[in-house]
Scaffold this active site. Structure first.
Site, PDB file in Angstrom:
ATOM      1  N   GLN A 132       0.860  -1.189   0.000  1.00 39.05           N
ATOM      2  CA  GLN A 132       0.000   0.000   0.000  1.00 39.05           C
ATOM      3  C   GLN A 132       0.889   1.230   0.000  1.00 39.05           C
ATOM      4  O   GLN A 132       1.796   1.367   0.819  1.00 39.05           O
ATOM      5  CB  GLN A 132      -0.895  -0.010   1.248  1.00 39.05           C
ATOM      6  CG  GLN A 132      -1.782   1.225   1.394  1.00 39.05           C
ATOM      7  CD  GLN A 132      -1.117   2.336   2.194  1.00 39.05           C
ATOM      8  OE1 GLN A 132      -0.425   2.067   3.177  1.00 39.05           O
ATOM      9  NE2 GLN A 132      -1.308   3.572   1.782  1.00 39.05           N
ATOM     10  N   THR A 160      -3.433   4.558  -1.887  1.00 40.79           N
ATOM     11  CA  THR A 160      -4.510   5.108  -1.047  1.00 40.79           C
ATOM     12  C   THR A 160      -4.707   6.582  -1.383  1.00 40.79           C
ATOM     13  O   THR A 160      -3.774   7.379  -1.277  1.00 40.79           O
ATOM     14  CB  THR A 160      -4.170   4.917   0.446  1.00 40.79           C
ATOM     15  OG1 THR A 160      -4.021   3.513   0.681  1.00 40.79           O
ATOM     16  CG2 THR A 160      -5.266   5.470   1.346  1.00 40.79           C
ATOM     17  N   ARG A 169      -8.702  12.740  14.297  1.00 37.64           N
ATOM     18  CA  ARG A 169      -8.994  11.645  15.239  1.00 37.64           C
ATOM     19  C   ARG A 169      -8.821  12.152  16.654  1.00 37.64           C
ATOM     20  O   ARG A 169      -7.719  12.207  17.198  1.00 37.64           O
ATOM     21  CB  ARG A 169      -8.084  10.464  14.937  1.00 37.64           C
ATOM     22  CG  ARG A 169      -8.334   9.992  13.514  1.00 37.64           C
ATOM     23  CD  ARG A 169      -7.414   8.905  13.064  1.00 37.64           C
ATOM     24  NE  ARG A 169      -7.366   8.903  11.616  1.00 37.64           N
ATOM     25  CZ  ARG A 169      -6.326   8.495  10.911  1.00 37.64           C
ATOM     26  NH1 ARG A 169      -5.267   8.026  11.494  1.00 37.64           N
ATOM     27  NH2 ARG A 169      -6.367   8.550   9.588  1.00 37.64           N
ATOM     28  N   HIS A 282     -11.644   4.245   4.650  1.00 35.04           N
ATOM     29  CA  HIS A 282     -10.448   4.243   5.498  1.00 35.04           C
ATOM     30  C   HIS A 282     -10.881   4.045   6.963  1.00 35.04           C
ATOM     31  O   HIS A 282     -10.393   4.732   7.870  1.00 35.04           O
ATOM     32  CB  HIS A 282      -9.675   5.554   5.335  1.00 35.04           C
ATOM     33  CG  HIS A 282      -8.206   5.449   5.643  1.00 35.04           C
ATOM     34  ND1 HIS A 282      -7.231   5.808   4.752  1.00 35.04           N
ATOM     35  CD2 HIS A 282      -7.539   5.032   6.751  1.00 35.04           C
ATOM     36  CE1 HIS A 282      -6.044   5.638   5.293  1.00 35.04           C
ATOM     37  NE2 HIS A 282      -6.197   5.162   6.510  1.00 35.04           N
ATOM     38  N   GLY A 336      -9.926  -5.137   8.196  1.00 38.37           N
ATOM     39  CA  GLY A 336      -9.045  -4.204   8.897  1.00 38.37           C
ATOM     40  C   GLY A 336      -9.021  -4.493  10.384  1.00 38.37           C
ATOM     41  O   GLY A 336      -8.313  -5.381  10.856  1.00 38.37           O
TER      42      GLY A 336
HETATM   43  C1  FMN Z   1      -5.493   1.517  12.949  1.00 40.46           C
HETATM   44  C2  FMN Z   1      -5.704   1.602  11.471  1.00 40.46           C
HETATM   45  C3  FMN Z   1      -4.633   1.950  10.660  1.00 40.46           C
HETATM   46  C4  FMN Z   1      -4.825   2.013   9.267  1.00 40.46           C
HETATM   47  N1  FMN Z   1      -3.755   2.316   8.466  1.00 40.46           N
HETATM   48  C5  FMN Z   1      -3.919   2.357   7.122  1.00 40.46           C
HETATM   49  C6  FMN Z   1      -2.814   2.627   6.277  1.00 40.46           C
HETATM   50  O1  FMN Z   1      -1.685   2.806   6.720  1.00 40.46           O
HETATM   51  N2  FMN Z   1      -3.055   2.692   4.944  1.00 40.46           N
HETATM   52  C7  FMN Z   1      -4.301   2.477   4.408  1.00 40.46           C
HETATM   53  O2  FMN Z   1      -4.463   2.543   3.192  1.00 40.46           O
HETATM   54  N3  FMN Z   1      -5.347   2.193   5.196  1.00 40.46           N
HETATM   55  C8  FMN Z   1      -5.185   2.118   6.528  1.00 40.46           C
HETATM   56  N4  FMN Z   1      -6.248   1.805   7.331  1.00 40.46           N
HETATM   57  C9  FMN Z   1      -7.544   1.448   6.710  1.00 40.46           C
HETATM   58  C10 FMN Z   1      -7.620  -0.061   6.464  1.00 40.46           C
HETATM   59  O3  FMN Z   1      -6.714  -0.453   5.473  1.00 40.46           O
HETATM   60  C11 FMN Z   1      -9.032  -0.474   6.019  1.00 40.46           C
HETATM   61  O4  FMN Z   1      -9.420   0.317   4.919  1.00 40.46           O
HETATM   62  C12 FMN Z   1     -10.043  -0.340   7.160  1.00 40.46           C
HETATM   63  O5  FMN Z   1      -9.473  -0.699   8.381  1.00 40.46           O
HETATM   64  C13 FMN Z   1     -11.288  -1.181   6.903  1.00 40.46           C
HETATM   65  O6  FMN Z   1     -12.250  -0.920   7.861  1.00 40.46           O
HETATM   66  P1  FMN Z   1     -12.469  -1.839   9.166  1.00 40.46           P
HETATM   67  O7  FMN Z   1     -11.350  -1.520  10.104  1.00 40.46           O
HETATM   68  O8  FMN Z   1     -13.778  -1.391   9.684  1.00 40.46           O
HETATM   69  O9  FMN Z   1     -12.434  -3.269   8.710  1.00 40.46           O
HETATM   70  C14 FMN Z   1      -6.094   1.745   8.704  1.00 40.46           C
HETATM   71  C15 FMN Z   1      -7.146   1.389   9.545  1.00 40.46           C
HETATM   72  C16 FMN Z   1      -6.967   1.308  10.913  1.00 40.46           C
HETATM   73  C17 FMN Z   1      -8.128   0.879  11.782  1.00 40.46           C
END
Ligand code: FMN
Length: 391
Positions: A132, A160, A169, A282, A336
């Site tokens: 990513q 992304t 946040r 996200h 996620g």
């Molecule tokens: C703690 C945390 C850190 C995340 N970091 C990234 C990241 O570095 N890059 C990214 O593209 N998405 C990031 N995401 C989004 C996840 O890739 C994903 O889209 C999302 O967690 C999906 O939703 P869910 O947590 O409800 O399953 C992050 C999500 C969380 C909860």
């Protein structure tokens, strides 16, 4: 406590264990979202507005969960999503997630904000691994990471697009996340009592070298980016559609746009040659007030599903949620928090338990629906509440 015990039967149980093991700052970083967390709540609620239409008295002796995503055959219909700072949740962080994905024959998507090196994460898994990309640190840093990912055998790039600035946040502000990641010991003092109440996590964090810089964001001439500088680095290097042309010159594998929430952006992704899109908010951590991603999924599938692979994430807390998203036309889902709670609860064993739970859920749901394969699931399996869709 054994994670296989009857006390750990679903993701809520893993979340509860993560909350107990992690200091508030780390748990809220994982659990929280932007502003009033309206989008986060709607992401989960949207699944409650989709209902199954089962076909009973149909024999389903075996259940085939395999799907093909970006040319890679996966044994599960879900991939593990990129989660930045996973190493904060557990020293094994991204290594644990990659290893668990590989063991189950599915893919892991490594975040640019990884605490472990691109090469070390790949070495954990025989399965497909994707990278990513953020442009944090600028094009030179991104190019270095892309070259390393290519060399290490990563198979696709997930760009992304929903993070031109870090989301608001508020839990992170209240918990002093910035001070805790920064160099000033005095600034950390107000937050230490809560951290000291979580000695198991703290011992692991100290043994792991504490707040480390990001090993895959290497700005030529100044080394790996410090964790505390990340928000500014993101803002100074926002990704745009013109960057895609540049990325295409240095990456010849599949490119997926992550964070697509409108038909317009989905079409633009296709026009720019993306092999896939991830419909995603996200995790509700960026623009609060967008709809839960499930609500826009049907419209995006209708618009571009015949031209590109539409993947989905957001609010998935049960395997049945994934079955609903796939019935709406998603090719596969990204998980996620669902696995990250497991990571925070118990490292490798927690991610393993999370995957087991989701896998068992999907098999059971398919059998109850009268389907012998996840690929059999389609719009005839569900009904949406009136007014569900956001187009
Ligand atoms: C703690 C945390 C850190 C995340 N970091 C990234 C990241 O570095 N890059 C990214 O593209 N998405 C990031 N995401 C989004 C996840 O890739 C994903 O889209 C999302 O967690 C999906 O939703 P869910 O947590 O409800 O399953 C992050 C999500 C969380 C909860």
């Amino acid at each position: 406590m054994s994670l296989a015990s009857p006390k750990v039967v679903n993701v809520k149980d893993l979340r509860r264990l993560a909350r107990a093991r992690l200091p508030d700052a780390v748990f809220d970083y994982l659990d929280g979202a932007a502003d009033d967390e309206v989008t986060l709540k709607d992401s989960e609620k949207a699944f409650r507005e989709v209902f199954f239409k089962p076909r009973f008295a149909v024999a389903t002796p075996a259940c085939d969960l395999s799907v093909t995503v970006l040319g890679q055959k996966l044994d599960l219909p879900f991939l593990l999503a990129p989660i930045g700072y996973s190493r904060l949740m557990h020293p094994r962080g991204e290594l644990a997630a990659s290893a668990a994905a590989g063991r189950h024959g599915t893919a892991y998507i490594l975040s640019t904000m990884s605490g472990h090196r691109i090469e070390d994460v790949k070495a954990q898994s025989p399965g497909p691994t994707f990278y990513q990309l953020y442009l944090a640190g600028g094009r030179a840093a991104a190019e270095g990471a892309i070259e390393r990912a290519k060399k290490a055998g990563y198979k696709a790039l997930f760009v992304t697009i929903d993070t031109p600035v870090a989301g608001n946040r508020e839990r992170d502000f209240r918990n002093g996340m910035k001070a805790l990641m920064g160099p000033d010991p005095i600034a950390k003092l107000p937050y230490l009592p809560n951290i000291l109440m979580h000695p198991r996590w703290l011992a692991g964090f100290i043994a792991d070298g504490m707040a480390r810089p990001f090993p895959n964001i290497v700005v030529p001439g100044s080394g790996p980016l410090a964790a505390v500088d990340v928000a500014a680095a993101l803002e100074s290097a926002q990704v745009s559609w013109t960057d895609l042309k540049w990325i295409r010159q240095i990456w010849d594998g599949p490119i997926v746009m992550k964070g697509v929430m409108t038909v317009d952006d989905a079409k633009r992704s296709v026009d720019h040659g993306a092999q896939g899109v991830v419909v995603s908010t996200h995790a509700g951590r960026q623009l609060d007030g967008v709809a839960g991603s499930l609500r826009v999924l049907p419209g995006i599938v209708e618009a571009v599903g015949h031209q590109t692979e539409v993947l989905f994430d957001g609010g998935i807390r049960r395997g049945a949620d994934m079955v609903k998203a796939m019935a709406m036309g998603a090719k596969a889902c990204l998980l996620g928090r669902g696995y990250a709670y497991g990571l925070g609860a118990a490292g490798d064993a927690g991610v393993e338990r999370a995957i087991e739970i989701f896998k068992a859920d999907i098999v059971r749901t398919l059998k109850l629906l009268g389907c012998s394969s996840i690929r059999q699931v389609d719009a005839s399996c569900i009904a949406m509440k009136h007014g569900f869709r956001v187009d």
